[in-house]
Design an enzyme around this catalytic site. Structure first.
Site, mmCIF file in Angstrom:
data_model
loop_
_atom_site.group_PDB
_atom_site.id
_atom_site.type_symbol
_atom_site.label_atom_id
_atom_site.label_comp_id
_atom_site.label_asym_id
_atom_site.label_seq_id
_atom_site.Cartn_x
_atom_site.Cartn_y
_atom_site.Cartn_z
ATOM 1 N N CYS A 15 34.256 41.525 39.227
ATOM 2 C CA CYS A 15 35.026 43.116 39.737
ATOM 3 C C CYS A 15 36.217 42.837 39.926
ATOM 4 C CB CYS A 15 34.072 43.716 40.558
ATOM 5 S SG CYS A 15 32.622 44.442 39.631
ATOM 6 N N LYS A 25 39.269 41.644 37.581
ATOM 7 C CA LYS A 25 39.782 42.837 36.429
ATOM 8 C C LYS A 25 39.956 44.263 37.110
ATOM 9 C CE LYS A 25 35.096 44.910 35.301
ATOM 10 N NZ LYS A 25 35.381 46.183 35.779
ATOM 11 N N GLY A 76 36.606 35.706 42.960
ATOM 12 C CA GLY A 76 36.452 35.687 41.502
ATOM 13 C C GLY A 76 35.428 36.867 41.326
ATOM 14 N N LEU A 89 27.702 48.453 44.198
ATOM 15 C CA LEU A 89 26.807 47.429 44.781
ATOM 16 C C LEU A 89 27.390 46.013 44.781
ATOM 17 C CD1 LEU A 89 25.635 45.919 42.060
ATOM 18 C CD2 LEU A 89 24.211 47.955 41.980
ATOM 19 N N ARG A 90 27.013 45.046 45.377
ATOM 20 C CA ARG A 90 27.367 43.866 45.292
ATOM 21 C C ARG A 90 26.395 42.911 44.531
ATOM 22 N NH1 ARG A 90 27.992 42.803 51.476
ATOM 23 N NH2 ARG A 90 26.104 44.200 51.313
ATOM 24 N N GLY A 126 38.344 31.480 52.110
ATOM 25 C CA GLY A 126 37.478 30.522 51.247
ATOM 26 C C GLY A 126 38.178 30.185 49.831
HETATM 27 N N1 LIG Z 1 28.659 43.508 38.409
HETATM 28 C C1 LIG Z 1 28.756 44.114 39.412
HETATM 29 O O1 LIG Z 1 28.616 43.830 40.545
HETATM 30 C C2 LIG Z 1 29.440 45.526 39.452
HETATM 31 C C3 LIG Z 1 29.547 46.322 40.686
HETATM 32 C C4 LIG Z 1 30.155 47.798 40.698
HETATM 33 C C5 LIG Z 1 30.575 48.119 39.307
HETATM 34 N N2 LIG Z 1 30.400 47.425 38.108
HETATM 35 C C6 LIG Z 1 31.138 47.912 36.907
HETATM 36 O O2 LIG Z 1 29.778 48.394 36.219
HETATM 37 C C7 LIG Z 1 30.137 48.119 34.730
HETATM 38 C C8 LIG Z 1 29.114 47.167 34.372
HETATM 39 O O3 LIG Z 1 28.933 45.996 34.914
HETATM 40 P P1 LIG Z 1 28.042 44.942 34.736
HETATM 41 O O4 LIG Z 1 28.315 43.728 35.594
HETATM 42 O O5 LIG Z 1 26.572 45.324 35.075
HETATM 43 O O6 LIG Z 1 28.252 44.325 33.139
HETATM 44 P P2 LIG Z 1 27.502 43.553 32.370
HETATM 45 O O7 LIG Z 1 28.351 42.905 31.225
HETATM 46 O O8 LIG Z 1 26.554 42.682 33.088
HETATM 47 O O9 LIG Z 1 26.406 44.324 31.526
HETATM 48 C C9 LIG Z 1 26.929 45.379 30.650
HETATM 49 C C10 LIG Z 1 25.666 45.706 29.608
HETATM 50 O O10 LIG Z 1 25.956 46.645 28.536
HETATM 51 C C11 LIG Z 1 25.407 46.344 27.349
HETATM 52 N N3 LIG Z 1 26.178 47.016 26.392
HETATM 53 C C12 LIG Z 1 27.422 47.187 25.794
HETATM 54 N N4 LIG Z 1 27.555 48.121 24.914
HETATM 55 C C13 LIG Z 1 26.487 48.706 24.643
HETATM 56 C C14 LIG Z 1 25.999 49.666 23.934
HETATM 57 N N5 LIG Z 1 26.750 50.335 23.009
HETATM 58 N N6 LIG Z 1 24.768 50.083 23.938
HETATM 59 C C15 LIG Z 1 23.803 49.549 24.757
HETATM 60 N N7 LIG Z 1 24.180 48.515 25.743
HETATM 61 C C16 LIG Z 1 25.577 48.180 25.655
HETATM 62 C C17 LIG Z 1 25.679 44.920 27.389
HETATM 63 O O11 LIG Z 1 24.732 44.081 26.291
HETATM 64 C C18 LIG Z 1 25.316 44.471 28.719
HETATM 65 O O12 LIG Z 1 24.027 44.138 28.886
HETATM 66 C C19 LIG Z 1 31.234 47.577 34.606
HETATM 67 O O13 LIG Z 1 32.583 48.588 34.575
HETATM 68 C C20 LIG Z 1 31.642 47.057 36.061
HETATM 69 O O14 LIG Z 1 33.240 47.014 36.517
HETATM 70 C C21 LIG Z 1 29.881 46.255 38.304
#
Ligand SMILES: NC(=O)c1ccc[n+]([C@@H]2O[C@H](COP(=O)([O-])OP(=O)(O)OC[C@H]3O[C@@H](n4cnc5c(N)ncnc54)[C@H](O)[C@@H]3O)[C@@H](O)[C@H]2O)c1
Length: 428
Positions: free
Chosen positions: A259, A262, A256, A149-150, A252
């Protein structure tokens, strides 16, 4: 869902909306307290309504009680963060392994444990090893289900995904996961099964490819500027080829967000572990880092190196529109650059003020485009929110000798020239 961030909260809420009973767990108590009152801790269009409806229907439960959530669930999704370790390209898996250890303490009957977090190849094997130390192998299965998802389009992306990828070394799991995703598959999502390591790599390879596409058109934009060609013609001319496609082909600022930066680094580090050299991805990372500096320096050029005491409005500071996410946003380089050179900066972002910019001298958050632009010498459009797309610049600035630097190419240069506005954009 363990981890209630952008991915866990959206996926958990959408799974509940499909009729499942979902626990969303987070260690952050203030987040959970807000969510219990149907207040979303993140900006994501449509999310708060969906949370409210599913809380009311009692299908969605927000809690800090990991033990209860695990013991009461058949499928456990790990959705915690996987940032880059400081000063390296290595993926920091400490959150994932910490959750894994907790899960292993609480399993009493059969569970499917799914990593939705983006994790390097073989992380599933490590998770399996950790849980096996306490739990019989017959009581759990480790599955990879990367999320695509985006931010800003997350609900639509979750409900209508192009594909659902399931990675497992046990074929029986595919049927079980297919059942969970059946409502989305019925609407046309492709259900694709692979090995667990394969699924882990599909996510990194996809993100690195998209980052490459953005970086490629950004470099072509540099050439267009030098050769007096419009990069938009190139985007349309290239993008109409079905083999290439038009998405992620708009010039553009540097990419950033949470995702691409990293995950490109993560992929390079995974490849190194397997003694494989991903030279293309390495170049993309470098080119993107250079771009942040390149576009910032262009501001100086536009202002004839006179930035001191100039009034500057920055419109949009998140890494893109329709999100409040500041991770790796180009504004984190741009705004300090302006302040260091003595500019007086007002910024407006529809997702609100940012803690990253708290207590900075000569920097103010203002609540509207009009307030940001009044009396300024330079307007920088940094993201593409709809409300930045039809500004009557002369009316809002209320003076004549101002300039616009549009990093998202939202306006027609000819139109602004006709109105005697000094307008600069990207690759044209
Ligand atoms: N943000 C995006 O658009 C996106 C899209 C696809 C995949 N991802 C991947 O999904 C994963 C999560 O990304 P995100 O952006 O949602 O991260 P985020 O930092 O927004 O959320 C992570 C959450 O996990 C919680 N957390 C950490 N340790 C914990 C624990 N021990 N117990 C309970 N909660 C805990 C944190 O408090 C936080 O709320 C990453 O690996 C990311 O690469 C992100």
């Amino acid at each position: 869902m363990i981890g209630t961030g952008y991915v866990g909260l959206v996926s958990g809420t959408c799974f509940a909306d499909l009729g499942n009973k979902v626990y969303c767990v987070d260690k952050d108590k203030s987040k959970i307290n807000k969510l219990k009152n149907a207040i979303s801790p993140i900006y994501e269009p449509g999310l708060e309504d969906l949370i409210r409806n599913n809380l009311r229907a009692k299908r969605l439960i927000f809690t800090n009680d990991l033990k209860k959530a695990i013991q009461d669930s058949k499928i456990i999704f790990i959705c915690v963060g996987t940032p880059t370790k400081k000063g390296s390209n290595i993926v920091d898996l400490s959150q994932v392994y910490s959750v894994t250890k907790s899960i292993s303490k609480y399993i009493k009957n059969y569970k499917i444990i799914v990593t939705k977090s983006t994790v390097p190849v073989t992380t599933g094997d490590q998770i399996e090893k950790i849980i096996s130390k306490r739990v019989k192998k017959s009581l759990f299965e480790i599955v990879s289900n990367p999320e695509f998802l985006r931010e800003g389009e997350a609900i639509r992306d979750f409900k209508y995904p192009d594909r659902i990828v399931i990675g497992s070394n046990n074929k029986k799991i595919f049927k079980k996961m297919e059942l969970l995703y059946e409502p989305l598959i019925k609407k046309g999502a492709k259900f694709f099964c692979s090995s667990r390591k394969g699924a882990e790599l599909i996510k990194y390879a996809s993100n690195a490819f998209l980052a490459t596409k953005i970086t490629y058109i950004n470099e072509i934009a540099n050439l267009c500027e030098a050769a007096d060609i419009s990069v938009e013609d190139i985007s349309v001319g290239m993008g109409s080829d079905a083999r290439i496609g038009s998405r992620f082909l708009r010039a553009g600022p540097a990419y950033g967000g949470s995702c691409f930066p990293k995950d490109t680094k993560g992929l390079v580090s995974i490849a190194e572990k397997f003694k494989s050299n991903l030279s293309i991805v390495k170049s993309v990372i470098k080119s993107n880092q250079n771009r942040k500096i390149l576009l910032t320096k262009r501001v100086s050029k536009i202002m004839n190196n006179r930035i001191k005491n100039k009034k500057v409005a920055v419109l949009g500071v998140t890494f893109k529109a329709n999100t409040d996410d500041m991770r790796e946003s180009s504004s984190l380089v741009l705004i300090p650059y302006l302040l260091k050179r003595g500019a007086k900066v007002s910024y407006h972002d529809p997702s609100g003020p940012k803690k990253e910019f708290d207590n900075k001298k000569n920097l103010n958050f203002v609540s509207s485009v009009n307030k940001a632009c009044i009396g300024v010498d330079l307007i920088i459009i940094n993201t593409e929110w709809d409300e930045f797309k039809s500004i009557d610049f002369k009316k809002v600035v209320k003076k004549s000798n101002f300039k616009i630097y549009d990093m998202r190419n939202l306006y027609n240069p000819k139109e602004l020239k006709k109105r005697n506005i000094k307008y600069y954009s990207v690759g044209r």
